[in-house]
Each structure stands twice: as C-alpha cells, then as structure tokens.
Design a protein around this motif. Structure first.
Motif, mmCIF file in Angstrom:
data_model
loop_
_atom_site.group_PDB
_atom_site.id
_atom_site.type_symbol
_atom_site.label_atom_id
_atom_site.label_comp_id
_atom_site.label_asym_id
_atom_site.label_seq_id
_atom_site.Cartn_x
_atom_site.Cartn_y
_atom_site.Cartn_z
ATOM 1 N N GLN A 68 52.029 195.426 92.934
ATOM 2 C CA GLN A 68 51.409 196.241 93.978
ATOM 3 C C GLN A 68 50.978 195.371 95.160
ATOM 4 O OE1 GLN A 68 48.263 198.084 91.820
ATOM 5 N NE2 GLN A 68 49.586 199.569 90.757
ATOM 6 N N ALA A 69 50.443 194.201 94.853
ATOM 7 C CA ALA A 69 50.043 193.282 95.927
ATOM 8 C C ALA A 69 51.247 192.857 96.755
ATOM 9 C CB ALA A 69 49.335 192.066 95.331
ATOM 10 N N THR A 70 52.379 192.658 96.070
ATOM 11 C CA THR A 70 53.598 192.285 96.802
ATOM 12 C C THR A 70 54.047 193.399 97.732
ATOM 13 O OG1 THR A 70 54.283 190.895 94.949
ATOM 14 C CG2 THR A 70 55.990 191.564 96.511
ATOM 15 N N ALA A 71 53.920 194.650 97.257
ATOM 16 C CA ALA A 71 54.283 195.785 98.111
ATOM 17 C C ALA A 71 53.374 195.839 99.342
ATOM 18 C CB ALA A 71 54.185 197.084 97.314
ATOM 19 N N ARG A 72 52.052 195.594 99.124
ATOM 20 C CA ARG A 72 51.126 195.565 100.263
ATOM 21 C C ARG A 72 51.449 194.414 101.204
ATOM 22 N NH1 ARG A 72 47.350 196.856 96.216
ATOM 23 N NH2 ARG A 72 46.615 194.691 96.125
ATOM 24 N N GLN A 73 51.864 193.310 100.611
ATOM 25 C CA GLN A 73 52.240 192.157 101.435
ATOM 26 C C GLN A 73 53.437 192.489 102.316
ATOM 27 O OE1 GLN A 73 52.895 188.437 99.299
ATOM 28 N NE2 GLN A 73 54.662 188.043 100.625
ATOM 29 N N ASN A 74 54.425 193.177 101.733
ATOM 30 C CA ASN A 74 55.600 193.555 102.520
ATOM 31 C C ASN A 74 55.214 194.509 103.650
ATOM 32 O OD1 ASN A 74 57.280 192.003 100.943
ATOM 33 N ND2 ASN A 74 57.772 193.688 99.535
ATOM 34 N N GLU A 75 54.271 195.408 103.347
ATOM 35 C CA GLU A 75 53.803 196.336 104.382
ATOM 36 C C GLU A 75 53.070 195.573 105.489
ATOM 37 O OE1 GLU A 75 50.815 200.204 104.803
ATOM 38 O OE2 GLU A 75 51.459 199.510 102.822
ATOM 39 N N LEU B 94 47.780 186.990 105.672
ATOM 40 C CA LEU B 94 49.046 186.972 104.957
ATOM 41 C C LEU B 94 49.306 185.606 104.335
ATOM 42 C CD1 LEU B 94 51.502 188.726 104.311
ATOM 43 C CD2 LEU B 94 52.580 187.879 106.400
ATOM 44 N N GLY B 95 48.947 184.557 105.049
ATOM 45 C CA GLY B 95 49.123 183.203 104.522
ATOM 46 C C GLY B 95 48.296 182.962 103.276
ATOM 47 N N ARG C 271 55.598 193.888 107.677
ATOM 48 C CA ARG C 271 56.198 194.813 108.654
ATOM 49 C C ARG C 271 55.228 195.080 109.811
ATOM 50 N NH1 ARG C 271 58.174 197.249 103.858
ATOM 51 N NH2 ARG C 271 56.379 198.689 103.803
ATOM 52 N N ASP C 272 53.942 195.242 109.460
ATOM 53 C CA ASP C 272 52.927 195.452 110.501
ATOM 54 C C ASP C 272 52.846 194.243 111.427
ATOM 55 O OD1 ASP C 272 50.849 196.632 111.911
ATOM 56 O OD2 ASP C 272 49.302 195.887 110.555
ATOM 57 N N LEU C 273 52.956 193.066 110.828
ATOM 58 C CA LEU C 273 52.914 191.832 111.619
ATOM 59 C C LEU C 273 54.062 191.783 112.615
ATOM 60 C CD1 LEU C 273 51.569 188.997 111.951
ATOM 61 C CD2 LEU C 273 53.213 188.162 110.275
ATOM 62 N N ARG C 274 55.246 192.123 112.151
ATOM 63 C CA ARG C 274 56.420 192.107 113.042
ATOM 64 C C ARG C 274 56.278 193.123 114.167
ATOM 65 N NH1 ARG C 274 60.702 191.917 108.019
ATOM 66 N NH2 ARG C 274 60.695 189.641 107.697
ATOM 67 N N GLU C 275 55.761 194.325 113.837
ATOM 68 C CA GLU C 275 55.582 195.359 114.858
ATOM 69 C C GLU C 275 54.543 194.932 115.898
ATOM 70 O OE1 GLU C 275 55.807 198.766 117.146
ATOM 71 O OE2 GLU C 275 57.204 197.884 115.684
ATOM 72 N N ARG C 276 53.461 194.322 115.432
ATOM 73 C CA ARG C 276 52.446 193.845 116.363
ATOM 74 C C ARG C 276 53.003 192.736 117.266
ATOM 75 N NH1 ARG C 276 46.726 194.722 114.931
ATOM 76 N NH2 ARG C 276 46.631 196.221 113.223
ATOM 77 N N GLN C 277 53.829 191.881 116.675
ATOM 78 C CA GLN C 277 54.440 190.811 117.475
ATOM 79 C C GLN C 277 55.363 191.401 118.540
ATOM 80 O OE1 GLN C 277 54.135 187.107 117.046
ATOM 81 N NE2 GLN C 277 54.782 187.591 119.137
ATOM 82 N N ARG C 278 56.104 192.452 118.155
ATOM 83 C CA ARG C 278 56.999 193.087 119.130
ATOM 84 C C ARG C 278 56.201 193.692 120.288
ATOM 85 N NH1 ARG C 278 58.537 197.715 120.813
ATOM 86 N NH2 ARG C 278 57.109 198.824 119.419
ATOM 87 N N ARG C 279 55.106 194.408 119.947
ATOM 88 C CA ARG C 279 54.288 195.023 120.989
ATOM 89 C C ARG C 279 53.634 193.966 121.881
ATOM 90 N NH1 ARG C 279 52.453 198.751 116.841
ATOM 91 N NH2 ARG C 279 50.451 197.652 116.769
#
Length: 346
Positions: free
Chosen positions: A139-146, A102-103, A149-157
């Motif tokens: 489109q890349a920005t939309a993938r980045q946002n997705e 992501l970075g 969200r995946d990053l946040r969910e993984r951090q929560r788990r």
C-alpha cells in the motif's frame, strides 16, 4: 488641444521663396555667373509660428497618450509578473517538500527490503505479522507511485509558470522601451515648440501667452451652456469637479490635482464622483455607452480625432471642458473646434 481648423500649412510662403531663390541660383551657376549674396532671413511670422507650435503640441499630446498607455501597461505587467514570480517560488517550495518526503520513503523502503522477501519470511518468528507488513508495504508503494505522479504534474505546472513568467518579463521590458520612446517623443516635440517660440520677440511671445490665457479665463460668460441636466448625479459631480479646474496647467502624464493632461482631467474628475475610468483617451472611449452628439448630456465624455487621442467632458450647449494641449490651460471650448469621434455616457 489645438483647434482643428488651422492656418495654412506652416512655412509655405517661406518655402516657396526658398525654392524660387534656389531655382534662380541654379540658373546663374549654369550660366557661369557668380550667384548673388544671400539675403538675410525674414523674421518669423507670429501666425506662422503659432500654427507650427499648435501642430507640435498636437503631436506631443498624441505622444502623451502613448506614454499614458505604456505606463498603464507597465504597471499591469509589473503586477502580473509579481504574481507569477510568487507562484513560481511557492511551487518550487512545494516541489522541494514533496521531493524530500518521497526521498525519505524511498530510503525507508530500501532499508526495509535489504533482504530477499522469501528469506525474511523464513527467518521471521511471526510469519503472519510479516505478511501483514508486506501488505502495508504494498500500500505504501502505491501511495509512493501516486506521490511520484503528483510530483511530475507539479513539476510540469512549475515549468509552465516559469515560461509564462519569462514571457511576461520580456513583455514588461518591451513596455519600458515603449514608455521611454513615448517620453522622448513628447520631449522632442515640446523642445521644438520652445525653440520656435524662442525665435519670436518677447512681445510676440507674451501676446501668444495672453491669447491662450484669455481663452482659459473665458467660461460660462462666453458660452451659453444651456440648462439641460446631467445624465446622472455622478455625471453632475464629475462635471463640477472638471469645471473647478479651469485655469489649471496642462502637464503630460498628469492626473491632478493641480495639473492634468486631457485624459488625466477626465480620470481625476470622475474619481471625485466615485468612478474609476481607464487612464487613456482611447480606453475612455470604451468606458460606457455610446450616444450621438445630438444626445449628449453634461458629464458625457467627448472623444476627438480619428485616433481618439483627445478627450473632453460635455458641459452643455455644444461646449466641452478639457485640458487642450501642452502650454495651455484647462478651459471651455466649442465641441466643433475639433473633429468628434464619439460620445460616451459613463
């Protein structure tokens, strides 16, 4: 395991004599008269010492089953904690990779968007190409946002796994404390029993040891085991294995092949038949189908006492084979020697 019907409570006669002497001495003091000289202590009575030792062995066996349970819990918690720690490490690696990806995307976008989009469109030699690139960028920005969200969910788990791991490690530490306490309790009871036996003469100790060894040596010649068949081929194999260990010493926490505690003998014998039982007598009480004592068949487990701290294997004819208690050997014994809690058919 000591016989349930025991002699009168240990030390009752000596306690009564001590109370009488105390009362007499108290009366003399109130009268202002010097108390009489203390009489030498009576030598220990062999039957009285045996009753106390049997009680201590019974308590040691209860503590032994606590030890077995704590040991099994510790092993289970160690496995579960290891799995959680592995999951936390893998989750952290995934999270680190996702953050790095992501970075890189964010840095590329920052470099690409250094100029105002309108100015870039005006300066671009190929506006159509620029607009196509802008759509791709969207489109890349939309993938980045997705990805975010995946990053946040993984951090929560991952945070949740960390909390579960911390709780599991805390539970493991408590299990270790219970294991140590149960071990200390067993050792304390056995040390007290040895101390009581040490108060006897050598001849009296030999007599007690002979009596117990003789009980272990007596087997089918003393008991009529009947001819009822075992409940299954595996039950027959387990019973044969248990009977083959008659005369083996009781050692708390042991599952063979040369020494056993009560549940350890059942565990080992059924392993020889291809069946893995729970490690403790309490666990073995739920290892199969309950039947009545009248329906018991050779190979069935017989659970004793209200707290289910002892177990033996039904051998037929109202007889069990079991590892009785510390200081004793594997032997046959009447099923009526102890209060039956339940009978379990594996």
């Amino acid at each position: 395991m000591p016989v349930h019907r025991r002699p009168p409570l240990p030390g009752v006669q000596r306690l009564a004599r001590a109370l009488a002497l105390t009362a007499a001495a108290t009366g003399v003091i109130h009268l202002g008269v010097a108390p009489a000289a203390a009489t030498p202590a009576d030598p220990p009575d062999r039957a009285d010492v045996k009753a106390q030792v049997d009680q201590l062995y019974d308590e040691a066996e209860q503590a032994s089953e606590k030890y077995n349970a704590a040991q099994e819990q510790q092993k289970r918690l160690q496995r579960e904690a290891g799995i959680l720690l592995t999951q936390v490490a893998a989750g952290q690696d995934d999270l680190n990779r996702l953050r790095a990806d992501l970075g890189a995307v964010v840095a590329a976008q920052y470099r690409a968007q250094g100029l105002d989009p309108t100015l870039r469109l005006m300066l671009d030699n190929d506006p159509a190409s620029y607009l196509a690139g802008a759509r791709s960028l969207g489109q890349a920005t939309a993938r980045q946002n997705e990805t975010l969200r995946d990053l946040r969910e993984r951090q929560r788990r991952l945070d949740q796994r960390r909390q579960e791991t911390a709780a599991k490690l805390d539970e493991l530490e408590q299990a270790r404390h219970r294991l140590a306490a149960a071990k200390d309790e067993v050792r304390t009871r056995l040390a007290r029993a040895r101390q009581l036996l040490g108060d006897l003469t050598a001849a009296e100790r030999d007599r007690l040891a002979y009596d117990d060894d003789a009980r272990a040596a007596r087997g089918a010649d003393r008991f009529d085991l009947g001819n009822e068949p075992p409940a299954s081929d595996r039950a027959a194999a387990a019973l044969n294995a248990a009977v083959s260990k008659i005369g083996s010493s009781y050692v708390y926490g042991s599952t063979g092949p040369s020494t056993f505690d009560c549940s350890g003998l059942m565990y080992w014998a059924w392993r020889q038949a291809g069946v893995t039982l729970p490690r403790t007598s309490q666990g073995q009480a739920s290892a199969g189908r309950r039947v009545s004592l009248a329906e018991a068949r050779p190979g069935d487990l017989v659970i004793f006492f209200k707290d289910r701290h002892h177990v033996g294997m039904y051998a037929g004819g109202g007889v069990v084979v079991h590892a009785p208690h510390p200081g004793a050997r594997v032997r046959y014994e009447s099923v009526s020697a102890m209060p039956v809690n339940s009978v379990v058919r594996v």
